[in-house]
Design an enzyme around this catalytic site. Sequence first.
Site, PDB file in Angstrom:
ATOM      1  N   GLU A  94       5.725  -3.926  -3.777  1.00  0.00           N
ATOM      2  CA  GLU A  94       4.732  -3.777  -5.067  1.00  0.00           C
ATOM      3  C   GLU A  94       5.434  -4.438  -6.205  1.00  0.00           C
ATOM      4  O   GLU A  94       6.507  -4.513  -6.388  1.00  0.00           O
ATOM      5  CB  GLU A  94       5.103  -2.024  -5.407  1.00  0.00           C
TER       6      GLU A  94
ATOM      7  N   LYS B 145      -4.147  -0.016  -8.243  1.00  0.00           N
ATOM      8  CA  LYS B 145      -3.500   1.311  -8.099  1.00  0.00           C
ATOM      9  C   LYS B 145      -4.029   2.655  -8.529  1.00  0.00           C
ATOM     10  O   LYS B 145      -4.265   2.620 -10.011  1.00  0.00           O
ATOM     11  CB  LYS B 145      -1.946   1.094  -8.409  1.00  0.00           C
TER      12      LYS B 145
ATOM     13  N   CYS C  52       2.490   2.284  -3.496  1.00  0.00           N
ATOM     14  CA  CYS C  52       3.618   3.246  -3.814  1.00  0.00           C
ATOM     15  C   CYS C  52       3.338   4.698  -3.778  1.00  0.00           C
ATOM     16  O   CYS C  52       2.843   5.432  -2.805  1.00  0.00           O
ATOM     17  CB  CYS C  52       4.591   2.803  -4.816  1.00  0.00           C
TER      18      CYS C  52
END
Length: 250
Positions: free
Chosen positions: A39, A105, A139
């Site tokens: 990430e 995300k 994540c």
Amino acid sequence: MTVTILQTDVSWASPRANVDNADRLLSQHPGSDLYVLPEMWATGFATTPHDIAEGTCSIALEWMQQSARRHRCALSGSLLIHTDDGLYRNRHYFVTPDATFLYDKHHLFTYGHEDEYITAGSEHVVAEWQGRRFLLLTCYDLRFPVWARYGLAGLYDAIVVVANWPEKRQQAWRILTRARAVENQCYLIGCNRVGDDEFCHYRGESLVCDSKGDTLGEASPDVQQGLTVSIDFGLQDYARQRFRVLDDRD
């Protein structure tokens, strides 16, 4: 399919240095079909993105696209992007020689104030490469099983999760990566960074696991390295047909 995880030590706010580092590591592991980076691999995990984020024509994305064409492979990893409409995004790119998939995300890390400047995405993204489908996660998304649910997120063969997952929560990384693989009967490819930033130490322990949660390969802790694993989607297809857990999913 041959997959190489590039478990890098990320230099803070230094895209050029991080691109050069990733390029060296990739060149040490030639011939893979898919390479996966962490990430925000070009900058480090920045929740205050001003003067750090790259534009949509970033040198890191350009390197991913050039490398995909040069090596006839796919590359995956997220970048901190300042979009043309003025928003900041934690954008997970999956780049092939002929296409660029992007996933913003969805679950922003509110504990670390990621939501204060970065805009969340609202759509699942499943990238296609060599006849297989890859769900993209970033994540904190790993903690939310409904978002990753096979069927709800589309139909896919593997999950690719890229992360800056700190050592203080390493046990959660170990458990949740395997859990997402088992409950969705799929391979999981997880790339976590190593090294340090202002706030955290990152241990890595990047991995590939199968639909039973068995580890096919795991990177050493605290070591920048490439980890290469061969995965057999045919075996997974057979397992899904024989033990039809997904037919009974909620």
